[in-house]
Every structure is written in C-alpha cells, then in structure tokens.
Design a protein around this motif. Sequence first.
Motif, PDB file in Angstrom:
ATOM      1  N   TYR A  61       5.230   7.579   0.951  1.00  0.00           N
ATOM      2  CA  TYR A  61       5.744   6.486   1.774  1.00  0.00           C
ATOM      3  C   TYR A  61       7.093   6.874   2.360  1.00  0.00           C
ATOM      4  CZ  TYR A  61       7.807   2.048   3.105  1.00  0.00           C
ATOM      5  OH  TYR A  61       8.415   1.037   3.807  1.00  0.00           O
ATOM      6  N   ARG A  62       7.271   6.582   3.634  1.00  0.00           N
ATOM      7  CA  ARG A  62       8.555   6.792   4.311  1.00  0.00           C
ATOM      8  C   ARG A  62       9.011   5.475   4.915  1.00  0.00           C
ATOM      9  NH1 ARG A  62      11.304  11.113   2.594  1.00  0.00           N
ATOM     10  NH2 ARG A  62      10.154  13.056   2.888  1.00  0.00           N
ATOM     11  N   ASN A  63      10.145   5.000   4.446  1.00  0.00           N
ATOM     12  CA  ASN A  63      10.648   3.706   4.911  1.00  0.00           C
ATOM     13  C   ASN A  63      11.018   3.723   6.390  1.00  0.00           C
ATOM     14  OD1 ASN A  63      13.013   5.303   3.928  1.00  0.00           O
ATOM     15  ND2 ASN A  63      14.126   3.547   4.745  1.00  0.00           N
ATOM     16  N   SER A  64      11.376   4.875   6.946  1.00  0.00           N
ATOM     17  CA  SER A  64      11.780   4.952   8.349  1.00  0.00           C
ATOM     18  C   SER A  64      10.649   4.557   9.295  1.00  0.00           C
ATOM     19  CB  SER A  64      12.280   6.355   8.698  1.00  0.00           C
ATOM     20  OG  SER A  64      11.261   7.308   8.435  1.00  0.00           O
ATOM     21  N   ASP A  66       7.803   2.932   7.825  1.00  0.00           N
ATOM     22  CA  ASP A  66       7.095   1.936   7.029  1.00  0.00           C
ATOM     23  C   ASP A  66       5.616   2.285   6.877  1.00  0.00           C
ATOM     24  OD1 ASP A  66       6.762  -0.319   5.439  1.00  0.00           O
ATOM     25  OD2 ASP A  66       6.396  -1.652   7.150  1.00  0.00           O
ATOM     26  N   GLU A  68       2.766   5.419   4.807  1.00  0.00           N
ATOM     27  CA  GLU A  68       2.531   6.658   4.079  1.00  0.00           C
ATOM     28  C   GLU A  68       2.230   7.738   5.101  1.00  0.00           C
ATOM     29  OE1 GLU A  68      -0.564   5.797   1.183  1.00  0.00           O
ATOM     30  OE2 GLU A  68       1.005   5.707  -0.347  1.00  0.00           O
ATOM     31  N   GLU A 138      12.382   8.725  -7.992  1.00  0.00           N
ATOM     32  CA  GLU A 138      11.994   7.819  -6.904  1.00  0.00           C
ATOM     33  C   GLU A 138      10.845   8.361  -6.056  1.00  0.00           C
ATOM     34  OE1 GLU A 138      15.064  10.574  -5.291  1.00  0.00           O
ATOM     35  OE2 GLU A 138      14.949   9.388  -7.110  1.00  0.00           O
TER      36      GLU A 138
END
Length: 182
Positions: A61-64, A66, A68, A138
């Motif tokens: 997952y990459r929050n930038s 939102d 995977e 994390e």
Amino acid sequence: MAGCKKLGEKLAYKSRLVELYDDYLELPDGRQVVYDLIKHSGGAAVLPIDEQGRLILIKQYRNSVDAEVYEIPAGLREKEDATGEICARRELEEETGYRTDHLEFIAQIYGIIGISNEKTDIFLAEHLTPCKRHLDPEEFIEVCRFELEEAVAMIRRKEIIDAKTVTAVLYYQAKQLQKEQQ
C-alpha cells in the motif's frame, strides 16, 4: 542561452523524510522567482530475477496514491549506506528474502525532477540465494513473481505505475531482446 542563477533557499518545512524549501532563483531574463524544492536523501532499488527468469516484484500500500501498487524492492539511502549498491542489497534481503553477489547497475533516475532532488540508483539482481526477510515494522509486503511479458503488459494496463519499476522492467525487456538478437 544563459541558465538560471540560484540566489538562496529557505527551509519552509521539515519532516522525518524530507525537507521543503523555498528556492530563490534568478531567471535568464533577470526576473526573480521562488520555486518549491523538496530535498530527500535518495535511495536505491533492485529488480530481482529468480532462477526461472521471473521478475520478483513486491506489492504494498502507498498512501500517496491510496492504493496497493507493484514495485521493485527499494529503500532510502541511510547515512551508513556509502553507495546505492549497499542500499539495494539491504532492500533486496529485507523485502524479498533473497541476496545476491551479482548486481548490475541499470540507471540513476530523479522521479520528480521538477520539484525534488531525490535520486534513485536502480540495479538488476540475478543468481539469487534465499535468506531471511527483515521487514520494517510498518511494512506489509507481498512478494509476487511475474514473467517478463506479463510485467510489460501490466505497465501497458497501468497496473505497474511506479517510475523506478517501469524503468527497471523496460530495461530488462530491452536487455532480453538484445540477447535474442545475438
């Protein structure tokens, strides 16, 4: 044409990973402007190839964005990392559970050159040896394997969208095509 002249910079924000600066420049026509500049320590990435010739990618997952995403293993260059190669070897082991004595330098890229100095050295890893994974607390990473043709198709379908991964996969494709032509 004369280039821009840097007049100075002022720290606007500092986080644990990046620093954001107001970058004061003089343009070739004499006008002065302020650009955003994100300073980053940089990193390294590695495209591992398994014993069957499959590409090993990770999914996380990459929050930038939102979502995977599929990527090659990569990480930040730490102060003790003297070279991109050391960083790439560390990330290969940590994220995939493999190590190698055979790293080939592919490219050095600036992923968002318009606003950041983040530099990533990219390597190709073959002749892998299994070892223990050491994920950061994390990190929740799934290790995936793809045939080269499938990875290229995933780029076309916008399923692989990460710049360093696209660069590495297309480099490897070109290398394989060159081998076939010899």
